[in-house]
Design a protein around this motif. Sequence first.
Motif, PDB file in Angstrom:
ATOM      1  N   PRO A 173     -17.851  -6.219  -4.939  1.00  0.00           N
ATOM      2  CA  PRO A 173     -17.174  -5.823  -3.708  1.00  0.00           C
ATOM      3  C   PRO A 173     -15.796  -6.466  -3.609  1.00  0.00           C
ATOM      4  N   LEU A 174     -14.901  -5.793  -2.881  1.00  0.00           N
ATOM      5  CA  LEU A 174     -13.516  -6.243  -2.747  1.00  0.00           C
ATOM      6  C   LEU A 174     -13.227  -6.624  -1.308  1.00  0.00           C
ATOM      7  N   VAL A 175     -12.793  -7.859  -1.113  1.00  0.00           N
ATOM      8  CA  VAL A 175     -12.358  -8.341   0.193  1.00  0.00           C
ATOM      9  C   VAL A 175     -10.845  -8.578   0.125  1.00  0.00           C
ATOM     10  N   THR A 176     -10.109  -7.955   1.022  1.00  0.00           N
ATOM     11  CA  THR A 176      -8.655  -8.119   1.061  1.00  0.00           C
ATOM     12  C   THR A 176      -8.298  -9.192   2.079  1.00  0.00           C
ATOM     13  N   TRP A 177      -7.442 -10.118   1.659  1.00  0.00           N
ATOM     14  CA  TRP A 177      -6.938 -11.172   2.537  1.00  0.00           C
ATOM     15  C   TRP A 177      -5.471 -10.908   2.853  1.00  0.00           C
ATOM     16  N   LEU A 178      -5.104 -10.996   4.150  1.00  0.00           N
ATOM     17  CA  LEU A 178      -3.719 -10.834   4.579  1.00  0.00           C
ATOM     18  C   LEU A 178      -3.220 -12.134   5.198  1.00  0.00           C
ATOM     19  N   SER A 179      -2.153 -12.688   4.637  1.00  0.00           N
ATOM     20  CA  SER A 179      -1.615 -13.965   5.105  1.00  0.00           C
ATOM     21  C   SER A 179      -0.645 -13.774   6.260  1.00  0.00           C
ATOM     22  N   GLY A 180      -0.236 -14.899   6.841  1.00  0.00           N
ATOM     23  CA  GLY A 180       0.599 -14.897   8.027  1.00  0.00           C
ATOM     24  C   GLY A 180       2.072 -15.105   7.741  1.00  0.00           C
ATOM     25  N   LEU A 181       2.830 -15.311   8.799  1.00  0.00           N
ATOM     26  CA  LEU A 181       4.276 -15.466   8.730  1.00  0.00           C
ATOM     27  C   LEU A 181       4.677 -16.542   7.729  1.00  0.00           C
TER      28      LEU A 181
ATOM     29  N   HIS B 299      12.017   0.057   3.072  1.00  0.00           N
ATOM     30  CA  HIS B 299      11.176  -0.860   2.299  1.00  0.00           C
ATOM     31  C   HIS B 299       9.924  -1.333   3.042  1.00  0.00           C
ATOM     32  N   TYR B 300      10.007  -1.507   4.338  1.00  0.00           N
ATOM     33  CA  TYR B 300       8.931  -2.173   5.082  1.00  0.00           C
ATOM     34  C   TYR B 300       7.842  -1.181   5.480  1.00  0.00           C
ATOM     35  N   GLN B 301       7.044  -0.789   4.469  1.00  0.00           N
ATOM     36  CA  GLN B 301       5.912   0.119   4.664  1.00  0.00           C
ATOM     37  C   GLN B 301       4.633  -0.609   4.235  1.00  0.00           C
ATOM     38  N   MET B 302       4.418  -1.758   4.834  1.00  0.00           N
ATOM     39  CA  MET B 302       3.333  -2.629   4.394  1.00  0.00           C
ATOM     40  C   MET B 302       1.949  -2.038   4.666  1.00  0.00           C
ATOM     41  N   TYR B 303       1.805  -1.268   5.730  1.00  0.00           N
ATOM     42  CA  TYR B 303       0.514  -0.645   6.008  1.00  0.00           C
ATOM     43  C   TYR B 303       0.117   0.283   4.861  1.00  0.00           C
ATOM     44  N   ASP B 304       1.008   1.169   4.466  1.00  0.00           N
ATOM     45  CA  ASP B 304       0.703   2.085   3.374  1.00  0.00           C
ATOM     46  C   ASP B 304       0.486   1.340   2.060  1.00  0.00           C
TER      47      ASP B 304
ATOM     48  N   ASP C 237       9.900  -4.616  -6.537  1.00  0.00           N
ATOM     49  CA  ASP C 237       8.869  -5.254  -7.339  1.00  0.00           C
ATOM     50  C   ASP C 237       8.006  -6.134  -6.439  1.00  0.00           C
ATOM     51  N   MET C 238       6.707  -6.118  -6.672  1.00  0.00           N
ATOM     52  CA  MET C 238       5.772  -6.891  -5.862  1.00  0.00           C
ATOM     53  C   MET C 238       4.845  -7.716  -6.737  1.00  0.00           C
ATOM     54  N   VAL C 239       4.287  -8.756  -6.123  1.00  0.00           N
ATOM     55  CA  VAL C 239       3.332  -9.649  -6.774  1.00  0.00           C
ATOM     56  C   VAL C 239       2.096  -9.754  -5.881  1.00  0.00           C
ATOM     57  N   PHE C 240       0.911  -9.798  -6.495  1.00  0.00           N
ATOM     58  CA  PHE C 240      -0.306 -10.042  -5.721  1.00  0.00           C
ATOM     59  C   PHE C 240      -1.265 -10.888  -6.548  1.00  0.00           C
ATOM     60  N   SER C 241      -2.204 -11.527  -5.859  1.00  0.00           N
ATOM     61  CA  SER C 241      -3.228 -12.345  -6.497  1.00  0.00           C
ATOM     62  C   SER C 241      -4.587 -11.685  -6.335  1.00  0.00           C
ATOM     63  N   LEU C 242      -5.468 -11.913  -7.315  1.00  0.00           N
ATOM     64  CA  LEU C 242      -6.808 -11.347  -7.286  1.00  0.00           C
ATOM     65  C   LEU C 242      -7.778 -12.343  -7.901  1.00  0.00           C
TER      66      LEU C 242
ATOM     67  N   ALA D  13     -14.854 -10.284  -4.939  1.00  0.00           N
ATOM     68  CA  ALA D  13     -13.459 -10.346  -5.361  1.00  0.00           C
ATOM     69  C   ALA D  13     -12.580 -10.475  -4.128  1.00  0.00           C
ATOM     70  N   ILE D  14     -11.498 -11.256  -4.235  1.00  0.00           N
ATOM     71  CA  ILE D  14     -10.557 -11.415  -3.123  1.00  0.00           C
ATOM     72  C   ILE D  14      -9.171 -11.005  -3.584  1.00  0.00           C
ATOM     73  N   LEU D  15      -8.626 -10.003  -2.918  1.00  0.00           N
ATOM     74  CA  LEU D  15      -7.273  -9.510  -3.165  1.00  0.00           C
ATOM     75  C   LEU D  15      -6.332 -10.109  -2.135  1.00  0.00           C
ATOM     76  N   ALA D  16      -5.235 -10.718  -2.583  1.00  0.00           N
ATOM     77  CA  ALA D  16      -4.257 -11.330  -1.679  1.00  0.00           C
ATOM     78  C   ALA D  16      -2.879 -10.742  -1.956  1.00  0.00           C
ATOM     79  N   PRO D  17      -2.462  -9.729  -1.185  1.00  0.00           N
ATOM     80  CA  PRO D  17      -1.112  -9.189  -1.331  1.00  0.00           C
ATOM     81  C   PRO D  17      -0.068 -10.133  -0.744  1.00  0.00           C
ATOM     82  N   ASP D  18       1.192  -9.830  -0.998  1.00  0.00           N
ATOM     83  CA  ASP D  18       2.284 -10.537  -0.343  1.00  0.00           C
ATOM     84  C   ASP D  18       2.377 -10.072   1.113  1.00  0.00           C
ATOM     85  N   THR D  19       3.211 -10.752   1.886  1.00  0.00           N
ATOM     86  CA  THR D  19       3.323 -10.473   3.322  1.00  0.00           C
ATOM     87  C   THR D  19       4.474  -9.542   3.675  1.00  0.00           C
ATOM     88  N   SER D  20       5.317  -9.202   2.706  1.00  0.00           N
ATOM     89  CA  SER D  20       6.447  -8.308   2.957  1.00  0.00           C
ATOM     90  C   SER D  20       6.999  -7.839   1.628  1.00  0.00           C
ATOM     91  N   PRO D  21       7.835  -6.810   1.640  1.00  0.00           N
ATOM     92  CA  PRO D  21       8.584  -6.494   0.421  1.00  0.00           C
ATOM     93  C   PRO D  21       9.533  -7.633   0.080  1.00  0.00           C
TER      94      PRO D  21
END
Length: 283
Positions: free
Chosen positions: A48-56, A120-125, A31-36, A79-87
Amino acid sequence: MESVLKLISEQRCFDGRQLRFSHRSQVLDCDMVFSLYLPPQAVSTPVPLVTWLSGLTCTDENFVTKAGAQRYAAALGLAILAPDTSPRGEGVPDDEAAAYDLGLGAGFYVNASEAPWAAHYQMYDYVVAELPTLLRNSDLPLDFSRQAIFGHSMGGHGALIIGLRNPQTYAAIGAFAPIVAPGQCPWGTKALTAYLGEDSAAWRQWDARELILACNHQAAVPIRIDQGLADQFLDAQLKPQLLLDAAPEAYPLHYFAHEGYDHSYFFIASFVGEQLAFLNTHL
């Protein structure tokens, strides 16, 4: 909106909507969570959609609550999409020593090939394919023909490799204090060895310096990098000069060094408006 996305929370913000969703990720098998963030313009037209990727160590919430980006996104209509940083979740492996730079919160935006990470760690895809597909299949007013990507530190690394590998999707790349050559710094070598194995040749496709050396510069994706010169990780982990030296003189790489700024979200908040303005010029 299709039931695959479950709305967790919604707040009004600069006349737009700050949303948080959960869903089941098939790619990450958890299960994953993201912000938009949807700006006010999204009421009447796809934006337009801008994706933000956070750090460690971050989640989807750090940028949303600390960067102050919504003010600028509202003005620009982004719009800003902010996914999580890992599964995340039960059964998702973590570093045995619970180190902050491997495992949970440290997905490095790669597709892992080594056990136990590969399951689980297929964050690129997840970032490039699964999450955008879920959003496309929703009723959210997003214009996928106009996308950009940016991030911080490990997320800056993610933004660089994803943008450089997908120039047909992302019109521009932004990065705050990115890891530009993970094969040449302790954070990167630790993570890439764990996720991808000992053969460093397999790391090249996940290394911004290697990608910019090999890319077709006729179809170059414009890049803006902001780097604080008081960043405690500058010399040992980030090494921006490695990327600057790799890029040909004609490459549209814009580098801004800022005296006195460190690696924190105070730095990000100080220049996120400039980053978004840069990305917006290419959308």
